[in-house]
Write a protein that holds these residues in place. Structure first.
Motif, mmCIF file in Angstrom:
data_model
loop_
_atom_site.group_PDB
_atom_site.id
_atom_site.type_symbol
_atom_site.label_atom_id
_atom_site.label_comp_id
_atom_site.label_asym_id
_atom_site.label_seq_id
_atom_site.Cartn_x
_atom_site.Cartn_y
_atom_site.Cartn_z
ATOM 1 N N ALA A 1 4.077 18.012 -13.828
ATOM 2 C CA ALA A 1 5.167 18.625 -14.262
ATOM 3 C C ALA A 1 5.213 18.688 -15.958
ATOM 4 O O ALA A 1 5.526 19.578 -16.463
ATOM 5 N N ALA A 2 4.517 17.682 -16.417
ATOM 6 C CA ALA A 2 4.247 17.608 -17.927
ATOM 7 C C ALA A 2 3.292 18.741 -18.270
ATOM 8 O O ALA A 2 3.443 19.470 -19.172
ATOM 9 N N ALA B 1 0.888 -1.272 0.035
ATOM 10 C CA ALA B 1 -0.068 0.071 -0.009
ATOM 11 C C ALA B 1 0.858 1.327 -0.083
ATOM 12 O O ALA B 1 0.741 2.193 -0.750
ATOM 13 N N LYS B 2 1.899 1.200 0.962
ATOM 14 C CA LYS B 2 2.846 2.256 0.872
ATOM 15 C C LYS B 2 3.604 2.480 -0.317
ATOM 16 O O LYS B 2 3.609 3.763 -1.015
ATOM 17 N N ALA B 3 3.924 1.688 -1.153
ATOM 18 C CA ALA B 3 4.533 1.704 -2.260
ATOM 19 C C ALA B 3 3.586 1.918 -3.416
ATOM 20 O O ALA B 3 4.032 2.875 -4.337
ATOM 21 N N ALA B 4 2.343 1.586 -3.323
ATOM 22 C CA ALA B 4 1.394 2.029 -4.207
ATOM 23 C C ALA B 4 1.080 3.471 -4.122
ATOM 24 O O ALA B 4 0.920 4.372 -5.222
ATOM 25 N N LYS B 5 1.093 3.947 -2.913
ATOM 26 C CA LYS B 5 0.711 5.366 -2.596
ATOM 27 C C LYS B 5 1.827 6.158 -3.132
ATOM 28 O O LYS B 5 1.822 7.319 -3.693
ATOM 29 N N ALA C 1 1.629 6.527 -7.122
ATOM 30 C CA ALA C 1 0.754 7.229 -7.291
ATOM 31 C C ALA C 1 1.132 9.037 -7.161
ATOM 32 O O ALA C 1 0.868 9.699 -8.066
ATOM 33 N N LYS C 2 1.846 9.082 -6.170
ATOM 34 C CA LYS C 2 2.356 10.486 -5.786
ATOM 35 C C LYS C 2 3.457 10.796 -7.056
ATOM 36 O O LYS C 2 3.183 12.075 -7.542
ATOM 37 N N LYS C 3 4.303 9.949 -7.121
ATOM 38 C CA LYS C 3 5.039 10.185 -8.287
ATOM 39 C C LYS C 3 4.470 10.445 -9.760
ATOM 40 O O LYS C 3 4.992 11.411 -10.496
#
Length: 253
Positions: A240-241, A224-228, A231-233
């Motif tokens: 940025a795009a 869940a932390k990795a998915a968050k 998603a944040k990145k």
């Protein structure tokens, strides 16, 4: 207190039960159950004529204030026994000692071999340190129990419980007297625990996962932390795009 709590629970939720005849009318026995919900320790005692004692964190009994006193009274009323869990090894030994004392008094002792609630409704590997050691040290029969649908009554994050019928299946007592005096043999402890978990699996119909629930919770938390983070990145990259596109549009105007 048991009657005052158990009566309203049965009236409101109308739990169905199979296998009540497998609970002895007297004498010690261990009720080994799967663990789907915080409410498991309330529904099982509510449908039994005999008192069943479970282990609970000591903090539930020592919190100050009116709310703390009410919580302590509630847990005492449903047969919860306070155990200081500060320090993993000390907590385990305290729980084993408490379980042995309950059984030596000729009472029913309830335990969750998984050690914690299932994070996803599946059945996880039982921990051999508690259930098997208590069973072999006392010679008490182990009665497998399956809680059904209790996790749907109050899912994590939900304050108000959903009124629906949970189920309880109680299996036939398991006799481990053949291993008497071998409570310090880790292979025996593992064999006893696995046999109980197999019976719980048959009663509950749950998918079995051969890892500990604590490890599964850690994996789910990390995922869940990795998915968050991903998603944040992704959101940052999109922002940025958009900014880059806007800058190009302005420069080209």
């Amino acid at each position: 207190m048991k009657l005052s709590i158990g009566g309203p629970l049965k009236l409101a939720f109308r739990p169905w039960v199979e296998g009540l005849e497998n609970i002895p009318a007297e004498g010690p026995a261990i009720l080994a159950s799967n663990h789907l919900s915080f409410s498991d320790s309330f529904f099982l005692p509510a449908v039994l004529d005999r008192k069943v004692t479970f282990i609970a964190k000591a903090e539930y009994f020592t919190t100050p204030g009116i709310k703390g006193r009410m919580t302590a009274a509630f847990f005492k009323g449903v047969g919860q026994l306070p155990v200081d869990r500060s320090g993993a090894r000390g907590a385990g030994e305290a729980a084993i000692k408490s379980g042995i004392e309950v059984l030596q008094s000729g009472e029913l002792f309830g335990i969750y071999p998984e050690g914690t609630r299932s994070p996803d409704g599946r059945l996880y590997r039982g921990k051999p340190g508690g259930l098997a050691r208590v069973a072999l040290a006392t010679g008490a029969p182990v009665i497998p129990v399956a809680m059904i649908d209790t996790e749907k009554i109050q899912p994590p994050g939900k304050v108000m419980p959903k009124l629906m019928r949970p189920g309880i299946r109680i299996g036939k007592p398991l006799d481990f007297s053949r291993y008497q005096g071998m409570e310090h043999d880790r292979f025996v402890l593992r064999a006893v625990t696995d046999e109980v978990m197999y019976e719980i699996m048959k009663l509950s119909g749950q998918e079995y996962v051969d890892i500990y629930a604590t490890a599964a919770k850690r994996q789910l938390s990390e995922a869940a932390k990795a998915a968050k983070e991903a998603a944040k990145k992704e959101a940052a990259a999109k922002e940025a795009a958009v900014k880059e596109a806007a800058a190009k549009e302005r420069s080209g105007a």
